[in-house]
Design a protein around this motif. Sequence first.
Motif, short mmCIF file in Angstrom:
data_model
loop_
_atom_site.label_atom_id
_atom_site.label_comp_id
_atom_site.label_asym_id
_atom_site.label_seq_id
_atom_site.Cartn_x
_atom_site.Cartn_y
_atom_site.Cartn_z
N TYR A 20 -50.62 7.77 32.73
CA TYR A 20 -49.20 8.06 32.94
C TYR A 20 -48.67 7.33 34.17
CZ TYR A 20 -45.01 10.70 34.22
OH TYR A 20 -43.74 11.04 34.59
N HIS A 25 -43.16 4.91 31.42
CA HIS A 25 -42.64 6.27 31.32
C HIS A 25 -42.52 6.90 32.70
CE1 HIS A 25 -41.65 9.06 28.09
NE2 HIS A 25 -42.18 10.04 28.79
N PHE A 26 -43.32 6.41 33.65
CA PHE A 26 -43.27 6.89 35.03
C PHE A 26 -42.47 5.93 35.91
CE2 PHE A 26 -45.10 6.78 39.34
CZ PHE A 26 -44.81 8.06 39.75
N PRO A 29 -38.29 5.59 35.52
CA PRO A 29 -37.49 6.58 36.24
C PRO A 29 -37.59 6.48 37.75
CG PRO A 29 -38.67 7.63 34.44
CD PRO A 29 -39.16 6.22 34.52
N ALA A 69 -33.52 10.46 27.34
CA ALA A 69 -34.72 11.02 27.97
C ALA A 69 -35.15 12.31 27.29
CB ALA A 69 -34.47 11.25 29.46
N ARG A 75 -41.00 13.69 25.68
CA ARG A 75 -39.81 13.81 26.54
C ARG A 75 -40.11 13.30 27.93
NH1 ARG A 75 -37.69 19.61 24.47
NH2 ARG A 75 -36.52 18.76 22.74
N ASN A 76 -39.14 12.59 28.47
CA ASN A 76 -39.32 12.03 29.81
C ASN A 76 -38.50 12.88 30.80
OD1 ASN A 76 -39.56 10.47 32.10
ND2 ASN A 76 -39.48 8.54 30.96
N HIS A 77 -39.14 13.89 31.34
CA HIS A 77 -38.46 14.82 32.24
C HIS A 77 -38.06 14.16 33.55
CE1 HIS A 77 -39.16 18.24 29.63
NE2 HIS A 77 -40.40 17.80 29.45
N LEU A 79 -37.11 10.99 33.95
CA LEU A 79 -35.90 10.21 33.67
C LEU A 79 -34.70 11.15 33.49
CD1 LEU A 79 -34.75 7.37 33.16
CD2 LEU A 79 -35.19 7.75 30.72
#
Length: 129
Positions: A20, A25-26, A29, A69, A75-77, A79
């Motif tokens: 991650y 994805h990290f 954001p 997001a 789900r990209n919390h 972002l």
Amino acid sequence: MSSWASRFAEKLTSKEFRSYLCSTHFWGPVANWGLPLAAMADMKKDPEIISGKMTAALSVYSLVFMRFAWMVQPRNHLLFACHFTNEMCQLVQGYRFISYNHLGGREAAQKLQQVEAVPAAISEPASKQ
């Protein structure tokens, strides 16, 4: 070590967490946090410099990417939090823009500048010489 602490340490050292940290994805954001941080810094500046069009565009942009997001799998919390923060900042900036340009804020600022321009000698009593 307590059970929650050992589980937390185990999670931090897991292959999934390392994967991650190395993903877009990290880092996407994280890089995107520049927008809300700049908006927070701009809240302390004079409302005269606020661009209404840019504030509206950034507000719509953040709404669109908040939805993205939330809908992307997984789900990209991070972002979502970034764009939620930016949305709140842009709404504050939008209020400051409208208040300054359309609700009398500019006139109040001009009157305040005129009052401050009055020499201090006029306000002193005549008995002092």
